[in-house]
Each structure stands twice: as C-alpha cells, then as structure tokens.
Design a protein around this motif. Structure first.
Motif, short mmCIF file in Angstrom:
data_model
loop_
_atom_site.label_atom_id
_atom_site.label_comp_id
_atom_site.label_asym_id
_atom_site.label_seq_id
_atom_site.Cartn_x
_atom_site.Cartn_y
_atom_site.Cartn_z
N SER A 1 0.79 -1.53 0.34
CA SER A 1 0.34 -0.36 0.07
C SER A 1 0.53 0.78 -0.39
CB SER A 1 -0.76 0.00 1.63
OG SER A 1 -1.65 1.22 1.21
N ALA A 2 0.41 2.34 -0.70
CA ALA A 2 1.34 3.39 -0.72
C ALA A 2 0.83 4.70 0.48
CB ALA A 2 1.11 4.04 -2.87
N ILE A 3 -0.16 4.20 0.36
CA ILE A 3 -0.96 5.21 1.42
C ILE A 3 -1.04 5.39 2.77
CG2 ILE A 3 -3.21 5.89 2.18
CD1 ILE A 3 -2.75 6.75 -0.47
N VAL A 4 -1.07 3.86 3.70
CA VAL A 4 -1.08 4.09 4.33
C VAL A 4 1.09 4.30 5.35
CG1 VAL A 4 0.21 1.55 6.44
CG2 VAL A 4 -2.50 0.90 4.96
N PRO A 5 2.19 3.78 4.38
CA PRO A 5 2.80 4.68 5.02
C PRO A 5 2.59 5.86 4.76
CG PRO A 5 3.37 3.14 3.40
CD PRO A 5 1.86 3.14 3.18
N ILE A 6 2.39 6.61 4.38
CA ILE A 6 2.66 8.01 4.16
C ILE A 6 1.35 8.93 4.96
CG2 ILE A 6 0.80 9.89 2.54
CD1 ILE A 6 1.62 8.83 0.47
N ARG A 7 0.57 8.17 5.23
CA ARG A 7 -0.96 7.93 7.03
C ARG A 7 0.10 7.56 8.08
NH1 ARG A 7 -1.47 5.33 10.27
NH2 ARG A 7 -1.78 3.59 9.21
N LEU A 8 1.27 6.23 8.31
CA LEU A 8 1.94 6.49 8.92
C LEU A 8 2.27 7.88 9.34
CD1 LEU A 8 3.03 2.91 9.95
CD2 LEU A 8 4.50 5.22 10.01
N SER A 9 3.47 8.38 8.03
CA SER A 9 4.39 9.08 8.45
C SER A 9 3.79 10.56 8.97
CB SER A 9 5.03 9.28 7.73
OG SER A 9 5.77 8.44 6.93
N LEU A 10 2.61 10.64 8.98
CA LEU A 10 1.99 12.01 9.09
C LEU A 10 1.11 11.65 10.63
CD1 LEU A 10 -0.28 12.82 5.78
CD2 LEU A 10 1.53 13.98 6.90
N THR A 11 0.87 10.55 10.71
CA THR A 11 0.66 10.66 12.27
C THR A 11 1.97 11.11 13.30
OG1 THR A 11 0.37 7.65 11.98
CG2 THR A 11 -1.45 9.45 11.91
N LEU A 12 2.76 9.92 12.80
CA LEU A 12 3.92 10.33 13.35
C LEU A 12 3.79 11.26 13.94
CD1 LEU A 12 5.93 6.77 12.46
CD2 LEU A 12 5.07 7.12 14.37
N LEU A 13 4.26 12.01 12.75
CA LEU A 13 4.34 13.80 12.80
C LEU A 13 4.05 15.03 13.42
CD1 LEU A 13 6.37 15.82 11.39
CD2 LEU A 13 4.44 16.02 9.77
N VAL A 14 2.21 13.63 13.78
CA VAL A 14 1.91 14.93 14.95
C VAL A 14 2.37 14.28 16.28
CG1 VAL A 14 -0.69 15.06 15.23
CG2 VAL A 14 -0.62 14.48 13.21
N SER A 15 2.42 13.73 15.92
CA SER A 15 2.41 12.94 18.14
C SER A 15 4.16 13.43 17.89
CB SER A 15 3.44 11.11 17.68
OG SER A 15 2.34 10.65 17.74
N SER A 16 5.21 13.73 16.91
CA SER A 16 5.79 14.38 17.62
C SER A 16 6.28 15.41 17.55
CB SER A 16 7.38 14.09 16.39
OG SER A 16 7.47 12.77 15.51
N LEU A 17 5.81 16.87 17.08
CA LEU A 17 5.30 18.02 17.44
C LEU A 17 5.30 17.63 18.37
CD1 LEU A 17 3.65 18.56 13.44
CD2 LEU A 17 5.87 19.69 14.60
N VAL A 18 4.17 17.81 18.72
CA VAL A 18 3.00 17.08 19.94
C VAL A 18 3.98 16.51 21.41
CG1 VAL A 18 1.52 16.17 21.58
CG2 VAL A 18 1.01 16.89 19.61
N GLY A 19 5.70 16.39 21.11
CA GLY A 19 5.90 16.23 21.89
C GLY A 19 6.77 17.05 22.37
N VAL A 20 7.40 17.69 21.39
CA VAL A 20 8.45 18.39 21.23
C VAL A 20 7.25 19.74 22.14
CG1 VAL A 20 9.89 19.97 19.62
CG2 VAL A 20 10.03 17.71 19.39
N ALA A 21 6.78 20.14 20.88
CA ALA A 21 5.71 21.21 21.81
C ALA A 21 5.76 21.14 22.89
CB ALA A 21 4.21 21.01 21.54
N VAL A 22 5.46 19.97 23.84
CA VAL A 22 5.20 19.95 25.16
C VAL A 22 6.26 20.34 25.72
CG1 VAL A 22 4.57 18.44 26.72
CG2 VAL A 22 3.62 19.07 25.20
#
Length: 846
Positions: free
Chosen positions: A701-722
């Motif tokens: 699947s080409a979509i699953v990896p892209i969606r996974l990366s975007l959700t990881l980016l959200v988690s990372s940004l939230v972690g760094v922001a906190v």
C-alpha cells in the motif's frame, strides 16, 4: 505377523525415547544465551569507559572552525592547549599550595599563577606596542643624554661652588658694575655682552647668553640680577634643583616632563598606554574577596579521567572546556546506573500490573537485559575497530533497548497466550509466524529509519545512527529469538504462576479501545480536523521556542564546572576566539578594523595588526606578529566564559557576518548548526522516505506509509511542543533525539494495528475497530512500558536527559492512547478502501 508387531512396538518405544531425549535436552537451548551473557556482561558494565564526551572527534575539515584552528596552530603556534580555571578560597599561599599539591593527577600541565599571567600579559602588550615605544624613546634619547650631562654638571658645581660664584659674578656683576675682573673670561664676556646689546637683546638676556657662551654652564640661566649675589641662596637652589624640564626647555626649546628625561622608555610606554590602553587585566581579575583564580594549561588531548581526578581532589571550583567535559563524563556514569535501575523498576512495576504472572515478567525483563548487554557488547567490539561511542548515544540505549525489546516481547508473548487459550495445535509456531514476523518487520523498519543517520553528511549524526542501529538490532534478536527459545523450554503450566492459567490477553481495556475507535470513526471529520489543528499549534510552539547550548544542560547546575563558570564571570571573564582573514594586512585593514570595532563595542578585546585591546590603530601603526602564509590573525577576547550563552551568541554573530572563526566557542556552534541543519534538511526527510518506501514494499500500500508518517509527525510535534512548554528553551539536541526516536519507535504500534487489520474480515470500518481492539492491549502495554523506560531519564540530574525522557515518554503515551485508537481509525475511516491502494499483501496469514 509377530515380527511386524515387534517392529511396531520397537518403533513406538524408539519414538517415546526420542521424545524424552528431546524434552530433556530443551534446557540446553538456553546455553548459547547464557554464554553470550557471560562473555558480554563485563564489556557492558564498563561501557562508560568507551564513551566520548567532546565534540572534537566529530569535527572534520568541512567545519570552518577546524580549518581556522589548524591555521592558527600551524602558522601562529597558538591554541595548542586548553585552559583549566581553578578558583580556591583562602590566602594566596594557601590557594597555591592547594592546587600545586593536586597537579599530580594531571598527566601534563603548566601552572600559571595570577602574577605570572599578568606579567605575561604585560610582556605581550609591550611586544605589540614596541614599535610605538621605540619611536618615542628614540626621539627622547638626545634630551635624556642632555639630562644626564646636566645632572653631572650640577654635582660638579656643588663640589666646586666657589668657581660657580665666580661665574655668577662675571655674568650678572659686570653688566651692573658691581664686579670687576681682568681675567680672560671676564674680557671675553664683556665683548660678547656688548655685541648682544648692540643686536638688540635686553640687558638680562644679553648677560645670560654671554655667560653661557663663556662658561658653557646652563645653570647660570636660573639666576638674574636680583638674586645672583646671595650665594647661600644660590647654593641651596642648586643643591635642591630638580626642574630639568625647564632647563632643557631653555636650552632646546623643547618642553618635556622630567619623567621623559629621567626614563625615556618608561615615559614612552606611559604615553603609548594613553593612546593604546593595555589589556584591562590585573590582579583584580584573579583575586576577589577570599577567592584566588589560577590557570592550568594542559594539552587538548589530556585525559578526561585525569581532569576529573584533579577536580575531585581540589578543594575549590574547576571549570573550562575540558573540565566541563570531564564533569559530564563523571555524572554520566552515575546517571547510567540510575537509568538502568529506574528502567528495570518502572518496567517491572508495569509488567506486574499488566501481566500479574511471575514467569512472563521475568522472561520479558531477561530478554530486555540481554538486549542491553548485547547492544553495549557490540558497541565495545566496534570501538576496537575505531568507533567512538558518543555519550548521548550510550545514555539513551538502555531505555531504547528496554522499551523496544519488551514491546516486541509483549507482542510475541500475548499472541502466544492468545493461541494457547484458543487451543491452537502449535501456539508457539503460530505466535512466531504472526507476532514474531510482525516484530521482525517492525524492527527492520526501525533499523531503516535509523539508517538514514548513517548515510547523512554529519559525522555526529552518523555516529549516533550507528549506535541506534545497534540498539534496534539488539532489541529484535532477544525479543523474538530468545523468547521463542525460552518458551520452548518453559512448560505452559508454569507460565501463569502464581495463577493456574496463562494471563488473559484480553481485559477491560479493550472496551475503551473499541469505544474510542467507534466514536472516532463516527466523528471522523471532527477528529481529523482537531488533529490538524493540534499539529499546527504544536508546530507553532516548536518554531517559536529557541533551543540552547548551555553547559548546565549536560552537567548538573551544582557541579564544580558550572559553579566555576558563575564565579569566573566576576573574575577572568573572557574566552578566546581566533579569526582568520585571508590576505596581507594592507588588503585586510578594512575587515580587521570593522571586526575590532564590533567586538570592542561589545566589551571585548581585540589583538590584531591594527588593534591592541580596546584601541583601533591607523593603517600606518602596524603591529607585527599577526601575519603568516597570507593569513591575517585576529585574536578576539569575548567578554564571557567559554560555552556560556553570551560567548556563543557573540561568536555566532561574528560567524554570521562572514568571518572565519575558530576556538572552542566556534567549534561548538559549528557542530550544533551543522547537525541541526543536516538533520532537518537531510536525515528527517530521508527517514520518512525510507520508512515509507519500505512499508510500501512490505505492505503493498502506498497510502498506509504516508498516513503513518503523518500521524508520527503529529505525535512528534506534540511531544516537542510539550517539551518546549515545560522546559521553555530545551537543549539543542533534545528536539532532534525526540523526532528521531518517535519517527522510528512509533512505527511499531501502527504496524501492530495494520498487520492485525489485514488479518481481520468484514466491512472496512469493522476491520479497523477489530484491529484496534485486538491489538489494543499489546499497543497500550507496549506504550506504557516504552514510556516508562524513557521516563526513567527524568530521574537523572542532567537537564537534557530529563527533557528527552519527558518528551519521548509523553509522546509515546499520547501516541498510544490518542493517536492510534482515535486519530488513526478516523483517518482510515475517511480513506476507506483507499487505505490499501494499490493493493495489500497478507503477510502473516500463512
């Protein structure tokens, strides 16, 4: 018939014997793991000795500061040593003896006392201004000789004062008619005197000039018609006379002070100092109240162990470049022990709460310990081939390995328990074929994510990446292979001890996860919008909070080196930058002057061909010693201690203005700027790209990896922001480590869910809910354990470790309880069948 029956009985007996032998030999399968532990444990326990704390090993010729330091060392013979600043309370002698008695702990050293430093600074200054001093001295030399002659003449007159009385009578008595003489001197005087009157001179000036002509005695000029005859007064005046400046002026017309006549060189120095002030360095820079500052010069490669030994034994504060790194090494050792103990306790407590069975808990902890030992053992072997273990890599390995190993072990063991409860024919093989392979796939993705570090252009990131790859590989091996081997050996009946049956892989948490997933799917538009808004807000926080390079991030604020930096600020408050400008002094004059004015305006000192301390010179006032091999050297004394925020800011400003800057401050800036720039421009995009490509190849699947990366980016940004919100200005490396770990470790939980969804049947939304529900216990357990492993860093006394531990721990919890059960189902519900575009492989079905 009888013979065939005997053969059948024999075969049955043989099969039973083989079965007994096989069962009895199973414990031997653990022998290789025991041997592995015995061999590698000594290396793991002493791994801290292999740590590297300085940035220097990761500075290559691509760094401008390294090039400058090479030029300064090769052509100007400067910057070859490091300074250790030692501040001791007591009298001068007490402080000196305290330091001297402990120098034995250093391998090579030169002790510089306050008086020696000030003396050397003055010598250097005099050398720099020697040309100006010589010019003034040479112009005063004739007057100095005249002074020497006059002082000698005065003594002769005092010794033969009768003759001086005769000179006075001739000079002032003949013109007034009060003295008569037929001597040759008197007759010559009268002729010269009359001629001068005829030329228009006054009576007094004519008599003085005639007397000076006849007797060649300048002291006659000090008297007149009204006071020459009082010889007692004349004698006293001559014996107390010291106004040679006036006498020289009468003779030469040049008015110079007595000091210039007596000691022309010292007078020249004082005159030059008015125009070219000497460095503001005096004993007051080394002595304040009851404190004395001494400087110990050591080679740049001085052993940090030796420096720390010196610090531990000196009764005072020790700081400076090497002292900071030595203290970092010292406190790292203690923190490593804290991390190991707290990680085991936290993970153990979580496992007890989650499993409530002794054997699986011991199994999981043992596998994690094997992972840590294996990782440190491999790193030690790598050091034999030239690898250097950066201490930050060494410090984060325990929570990484512990977290990943236990995560994968839980995935494996939970699936094994599930198959046992289902009554599967061979639950261990089924667990290996599904969860084991899933752990391997996920582990490979983590390794690929870390591999992006290794192919970066940053030496430091490459070094960290190699250590992270070792950590990920060391986690996969025991999580899958050791657990598989151990579960072959351990009877199923003891796995539930002290309970009678194995732990139930389902509990009430599944209801929360199922409810959360269904609710997220029903409100998918709202959830996705909220996720995007949260990501943007987190990015804003991250972008508007600057990081720092403060040393109290890598050593405790109460340490000797940090305490010493504070004390140093009120004493010798300088650190040295070296600036190299290509070209000869004639062509570089404008750049040198602009740089000097800039630094001087900031309170610093500048020594160059056209500046001395706080004074900028004209182009004609050239100072030698700052030009070699077509390079002009400028020594910049930054008015802040080394590595302080003020020193870093001013040095960075010089670099930003285009100057080639070397020295400890510049090296620090180079490695920080280079590492940060390369991570965000090269490594992070490459990490996302490699993981996306790998998951596409694995899943189809080409979509699953892209969606996974975007959700990881959200988690990372939230972690760094906190982290930014809590710590305000984190250490420069902390956000990088948080992004790196989350973008690699966070793949696990998504992979667990995706691989389970692929196994599920039915409508798309039901498959999503079932996938979240059936893997939720594993994901939540793994998330709790991984976050607990990283929260162990919060218990250390290094601020940057606290930042990393808190941010990663929080981010993992956020990812576990918000992103995976809420955000992921909502996004997948929006995409529906397009989640699997163009196709999906069924990896674990058979």
């Amino acid at each position: 018939m009888g013979s065939s029956r005997k053969i059948g009985i024999s075969q049955t007996i043989l099969a039973k014997l083989l079965s007994i032998i096989l069962v009895s030999s199973k414990p031997l399968l653990l022998v290789p793991w025991i041997v592995l532990l015995v061999v590698l444990v000594p290396f793991a326990l002493n791994i801290q000795k292999d740590f590297v704390y300085s940035d220097s090993p990761f500075l290559g010729k691509e760094y401008q500061s390294v090039v400058v330091d090479y030029i300064v060392s090769q052509y100007f013979k400067l910057g070859e040593n490091s300074s250790i600043y030692v501040i001791v309370n007591g009298t001068y002698n007490q402080s000196y003896e305290e330091i001297k008695s402990n120098l034995k702990y250093l391998q090579n050293y030169v002790l510089i006392t306050p008086y020696e430093y000030v003396e050397q600074a003055n010598k250097t200054y005099l050398k720099d201004v020697s040309h100006e001093v010589e010019n003034i001295t040479s112009s005063l030399e004739p007057l100095h000789q005249l002074y020497l002659n006059l002082s000698g003449e005065r003594q002769l007159l005092l010794d033969n004062f009768t003759y001086f009385e005769y000179q006075l009578n001739v000079t002032y008595g003949i013109p007034t008619g009060s003295f008569h003489s037929n001597s040759a001197d008197a007759q010559t005087f009268s002729l010269v005197y009359q001629r001068l009157l005829d030329e228009g001179y006054s009576q007094l000036n004519a008599s003085r000039k005639a007397g000076l002509f006849v007797f060649k005695d300048p002291y006659l000029l000090l008297f007149s018609f009204s006071n020459y005859s009082n010889f007692s007064h004349a004698y006293n005046a001559l014996s107390s006379f010291n106004n040679y400046s006036y006498l020289v002026y009468l003779l030469t017309g040049k008015l110079v002070p007595n000091e210039a006549l007596i000691d022309p060189e010292q007078f020249a120095v004082s005159e030059v100092e008015k125009e070219l002030p000497p460095p503001p360095i005096s004993i007051s820079n080394f002595h304040r109240g009851n404190q004395w500052l001494f400087i110990v010069e050591v080679p740049k490669n001085e052993s940090l162990t030796s420096v720390e030994e010196f610090i531990q034994h000196v009764n005072g504060s020790v700081t400076g470049h090497l002292a900071i790194y030595a203290q970092s090494a010292y406190y790292t050792q203690g923190n490593l022990e804290i991390i190991d103990v707290v990680t085991v306790l936290l993970v153990g407590a979580l496992l007890i709460a989650l499993l409530r069975s002794l054997v699986p808990i011991l199994l999981l902890i043992t596998s994690a310990v094997i992972g840590v030992v294996l990782a440190y053992g491999i790193l030690h072997i790598m050091t034999l081939f030239g690898y250097q273990v950066y201490y930050i890599s060494g410090l984060v390995i325990p929570p990484i390995v512990f977290g990943i190993t236990v995560d994968y072990s839980i995935l494996f063991v939970y699936r094994y328990f599930e198959e046992i409860r289902k009554g599967a024919k061979d639950p261990l093989k089924t667990a290996f074929r599904t969860a084991g392979r899933g752990a391997i796939f996920s582990g490979i993705s983590i390794t690929i994510g870390f591999a992006s570090f290794v192919i970066s252009s940053s030496p430091l990131l490459r070094n960290i990446g190699e250590a992270l790859i070792v950590a990920s590989v060391s986690s996969i091996v025991p999580a899958v292979m050791f657990n598989y081997t151990a579960l072959m050996v351990i009877p199923q009946r003891v796995l539930g001890f002290p309970r009678r049956e194995v732990p139930n892989p389902t509990d009430t948490r599944q209801k929360y996860l199922e409810s959360a997933a269904r609710h997220a799917i029903s409100k998918k538009a709202v959830v996705v919008s909220a996720m995007l808004a949260l990501a943007l807000f987190s990015y804003f926080i991250f972008a508007t909070h600057p990081s720092n390079v403060d040393v109290n991030e890598i050593v405790p604020s109460y340490s000797s080196s940090v305490r010493g930096l504070g004390q140093l600020g009120s004493l010798f408050n300088y650190s040295v930058d070296y600036v190299i400008i290509k070209g000869n002094p004639n062509s570089t004059y404008g750049e040198v002057v602009a740089l000097a004015k800039k630094v001087i305006s900031e309170g610093g000192l500048v020594y160059s061909p056209f500046s001395i301390g706080k004074k900028v010179l004209n182009k004609s006032e050239y100072v030698e010693g700052f030009y070699s091999h077509n390079y002009t050297l400028v020594e910049v004394y930054i008015p802040y201690p080394v590595f302080s925020q003020g020193a870093i800011n001013l040095t960075r400003e010089l670099i930003n203005q285009g100057y080639m800057v070397g020295g400890s401050n510049a090296q620090r800036i180079d490695i920080v700027d280079n590492t940060v720039s390369i991570y965000y421009s090269e490594v992070l995009p490459l990490t996302i790209g490699l993981i996306t490509l790998y998951l596409f190849l694995v899943l189809g699947s080409a979509i699953v990896p892209i969606r996974l990366s975007l959700t990881l980016l959200v988690s990372s940004l939230v972690g760094v922001a906190v982290m930014d919100a809590v710590f305000h200005s984190p250490y420069w490396l902390s956000p990088l480590i948080v992004f790196a770990l989350l973008f690699s470790l966070g793949i696990d939980y998504d992979m667990f869910i995706i691989l389970r969804i692929v196994e599920e049947r039915g409508e798309e939304e039901e498959r999503i809910v079932s996938g979240v529900k059936n893997t939720g216990l594993v994901v939540t357990a793994a998330g709790l354990i991984l976050s607990g492993a990283f929260f162990s860093l919060v218990f250390t006394n290094m601020k940057f470790l606290q930042e990393i531990g808190f941010a990663v721990g929080f981010s993992v919890l956020f990812d576990t309880f918000v992103v995976r059960p809420i955000f992921v189902p909502a996004i997948m519900a929006v995409l529906k069948k397009y989640n699997w575009w163009p196709r999906v492989r069924r990896l674990l079905s058979s």
